[in-house]
Design a protein around this motif. Structure first.
Motif, PDB file in Angstrom:
ATOM      1  N   ALA A 194       0.864  -1.191   0.000  1.00 52.35           N
ATOM      2  CA  ALA A 194       0.000   0.000   0.000  1.00 52.35           C
ATOM      3  C   ALA A 194       0.896   1.236   0.000  1.00 52.35           C
ATOM      4  O   ALA A 194       2.095   1.162   0.317  1.00 52.35           O
ATOM      5  N   GLU A 195       0.278   2.388  -0.337  1.00 49.87           N
ATOM      6  CA  GLU A 195       1.020   3.626  -0.539  1.00 49.87           C
ATOM      7  C   GLU A 195       1.680   4.146   0.740  1.00 49.87           C
ATOM      8  O   GLU A 195       1.089   4.107   1.809  1.00 49.87           O
ATOM      9  N   THR A 196       2.881   4.674   0.577  1.00 46.92           N
ATOM     10  CA  THR A 196       3.625   5.275   1.686  1.00 46.92           C
ATOM     11  C   THR A 196       2.962   6.593   2.121  1.00 46.92           C
ATOM     12  O   THR A 196       2.620   7.427   1.271  1.00 46.92           O
ATOM     13  N   GLY A 197       2.758   6.757   3.422  1.00 54.38           N
ATOM     14  CA  GLY A 197       2.296   8.040   3.971  1.00 54.38           C
ATOM     15  C   GLY A 197       0.862   8.409   3.634  1.00 54.38           C
ATOM     16  O   GLY A 197       0.463   9.555   3.803  1.00 54.38           O
ATOM     17  N   GLU A 198       0.056   7.431   3.202  1.00 55.88           N
ATOM     18  CA  GLU A 198      -1.309   7.743   2.770  1.00 55.88           C
ATOM     19  C   GLU A 198      -2.369   7.379   3.808  1.00 55.88           C
ATOM     20  O   GLU A 198      -3.551   7.601   3.579  1.00 55.88           O
ATOM     21  N   TRP A 199      -1.958   6.791   4.936  1.00 52.98           N
ATOM     22  CA  TRP A 199      -2.936   6.233   5.881  1.00 52.98           C
ATOM     23  C   TRP A 199      -2.910   7.037   7.166  1.00 52.98           C
ATOM     24  O   TRP A 199      -1.855   7.495   7.593  1.00 52.98           O
ATOM     25  N   ASP A 200      -4.080   7.192   7.797  1.00 56.73           N
ATOM     26  CA  ASP A 200      -4.060   7.921   9.067  1.00 56.73           C
ATOM     27  C   ASP A 200      -4.265   7.009  10.282  1.00 56.73           C
ATOM     28  O   ASP A 200      -4.128   7.472  11.420  1.00 56.73           O
ATOM     29  N   ARG A 201      -4.603   5.723  10.061  1.00 56.87           N
ATOM     30  CA  ARG A 201      -4.635   4.747  11.158  1.00 56.87           C
ATOM     31  C   ARG A 201      -4.034   3.437  10.664  1.00 56.87           C
ATOM     32  O   ARG A 201      -4.370   2.970   9.570  1.00 56.87           O
ATOM     33  N   PHE A 202      -3.171   2.862  11.482  1.00 60.48           N
ATOM     34  CA  PHE A 202      -2.676   1.506  11.241  1.00 60.48           C
ATOM     35  C   PHE A 202      -3.134   0.688  12.441  1.00 60.48           C
ATOM     36  O   PHE A 202      -2.701   0.925  13.570  1.00 60.48           O
ATOM     37  N   VAL A 203      -4.039  -0.255  12.179  1.00 63.10           N
ATOM     38  CA  VAL A 203      -4.700  -1.004  13.257  1.00 63.10           C
ATOM     39  C   VAL A 203      -4.253  -2.459  13.211  1.00 63.10           C
ATOM     40  O   VAL A 203      -4.147  -3.049  12.125  1.00 63.10           O
ATOM     41  N   SER A 204      -4.009  -3.034  14.366  1.00 62.59           N
ATOM     42  CA  SER A 204      -3.748  -4.477  14.413  1.00 62.59           C
ATOM     43  C   SER A 204      -4.184  -4.998  15.776  1.00 62.59           C
ATOM     44  O   SER A 204      -3.712  -4.523  16.808  1.00 62.59           O
ATOM     45  N   THR A 205      -5.107  -5.972  15.764  1.00 60.39           N
ATOM     46  CA  THR A 205      -5.654  -6.449  17.029  1.00 60.39           C
ATOM     47  C   THR A 205      -5.418  -7.947  17.175  1.00 60.39           C
ATOM     48  O   THR A 205      -5.742  -8.726  16.290  1.00 60.39           O
ATOM     49  N   TYR A 206      -4.816  -8.318  18.301  1.00 53.66           N
ATOM     50  CA  TYR A 206      -4.510  -9.712  18.632  1.00 53.66           C
ATOM     51  C   TYR A 206      -3.673 -10.376  17.533  1.00 53.66           C
ATOM     52  O   TYR A 206      -3.912 -11.514  17.141  1.00 53.66           O
ATOM     53  N   VAL A 207      -2.708  -9.626  17.022  1.00 57.78           N
ATOM     54  CA  VAL A 207      -1.782 -10.156  16.020  1.00 57.78           C
ATOM     55  C   VAL A 207      -0.334  -9.992  16.501  1.00 57.78           C
ATOM     56  O   VAL A 207       0.445 -10.944  16.447  1.00 57.78           O
ATOM     57  N   LEU A 208       0.027  -8.803  17.007  1.00 59.82           N
ATOM     58  CA  LEU A 208       1.416  -8.628  17.452  1.00 59.82           C
ATOM     59  C   LEU A 208       1.759  -9.637  18.544  1.00 59.82           C
ATOM     60  O   LEU A 208       2.905 -10.078  18.649  1.00 59.82           O
ATOM     61  N   ASP A 209       0.731 -10.023  19.324  1.00 60.99           N
ATOM     62  CA  ASP A 209       1.013 -10.957  20.424  1.00 60.99           C
ATOM     63  C   ASP A 209       1.282 -12.380  19.940  1.00 60.99           C
ATOM     64  O   ASP A 209       1.583 -13.261  20.733  1.00 60.99           O
ATOM     65  N   LEU A 210       1.181 -12.611  18.626  1.00 60.71           N
ATOM     66  CA  LEU A 210       1.586 -13.927  18.124  1.00 60.71           C
ATOM     67  C   LEU A 210       2.828 -13.844  17.230  1.00 60.71           C
ATOM     68  O   LEU A 210       3.247 -14.842  16.645  1.00 60.71           O
ATOM     69  N   LEU A 211       3.423 -12.656  17.141  1.00 57.90           N
ATOM     70  CA  LEU A 211       4.631 -12.492  16.329  1.00 57.90           C
ATOM     71  C   LEU A 211       5.887 -12.509  17.201  1.00 57.90           C
ATOM     72  O   LEU A 211       5.853 -12.076  18.360  1.00 57.90           O
TER      73      LEU A 211
END
Ligand SMILES: C[S@@+](CC[C@H](N)C(=O)[O-])C[C@H]1O[C@@H](n2cnc3c(N)ncnc32)[C@H](O)[C@@H]1O
Length: 217
Positions: A106-123
């Motif tokens: 996806a485009e660089t610098g084009e997003w105002d929210r980056f959301v991730s739920t119950y994913v980082l805790d499995l990385l």
């Protein structure tokens, strides 16, 4: 940590059952929606969107009608479920099937929210660091990182529950979907992120961390 391919295979089989986790996830997700000011967002990118349950909640009743949404997941089952669920918003919601890498096409610098739920805790921590770099690339300066995940409880009961959860994770990660209680705040490089909120939400003995951080300019 389980191998990435094994985790994706697990979620391919788990599929729709992910929606049954709302009993402990929903209070934390609602807190994230408020703290992350999702109602003001115009462009949301979600990593590990699962069945699209959060996306449907956002598109149906939180985001402005002109906001766009991009979800991504490595599980083919999850992508199929999310696409089906988000069909009513197909004009502004897209779901991509990733190869499990931490790159988001996806485009660089084009997003105002980056959301991730119950994913980082499995990385693994190295993967979390790579994903945070990718989030910083995608977000415009001032954009918000909104992360929810399991975290160690601080009370008597919640502390005992999270210690038990960690033991189960070590012994047989599939029992707990690969997720383990984790504090993500110390993993955010201060030069890149300004933490705006770091809240704990406990539901039925299980504690979630709701972390909102602003991408520095
Ligand atoms: C515990 S589920 C959470 C799903 C959803 N975010 C929710 O809160 O209900 C983890 C999700 O992350 C996805 N996932 C795991 N590793 C991934 C990776 N490396 N890249 C993209 N998605 C991944 C899984 O397929 C699954 O849909």
């Amino acid at each position: 940590m389980p191998h990435r391919n094994a985790v994706v295979a697990f979620y391919d089989r788990f599929g729709r059952k992910q929606d049954s986790q709302g009993w402990y996830e929903d209070p934390a997700l609602e807190r994230m929606i408020a703290l992350g000011r999702l109602a003001e967002s115009r462009a949301v990118c979600e990593f590990g969107c699962g069945t699209g349950r959060l996306a449907a909640r956002l598109l149906a009743g939180v985001l402005p009608t002109e906001a766009r949404y991009l979800g991504l997941d490595a599980s083919a089952t999850m992508v199929a479920l999310a696409r089906e669920r988000l069909a009513p918003w197909a004009a502004r919601a897209q779901v991509l099937h990733s190869d499990g890498s931490l790159h988001v096409p996806a485009e660089t610098g084009e997003w105002d929210r980056f959301v991730s739920t119950y994913v980082l805790d499995l990385l693994a921590e190295a993967d979390i660091a790579a994903l945070l770099q990718e989030a910083a690339r995608l977000l415009r300066p001032g954009g918000l990182l909104c992360v929810v995940g399991l975290t160690p409880g601080r009370g008597l009961l919640t502390g005992a529950v999270s210690r038990l959860w960690s033991v189960l994770h070590r012994l047989h990660w599939r029992l707990v979907g690969g997720c383990r209680p984790l504090d993500v705040a110390p993993l955010l490089p201060a030069a890149r992120w300004r933490v705006l909120a770091d809240a704990r939400v406990a539901a039925w003995g299980i504690t979630s961390q709701v972390l909102v951080a602003e991408r520095r300019g």
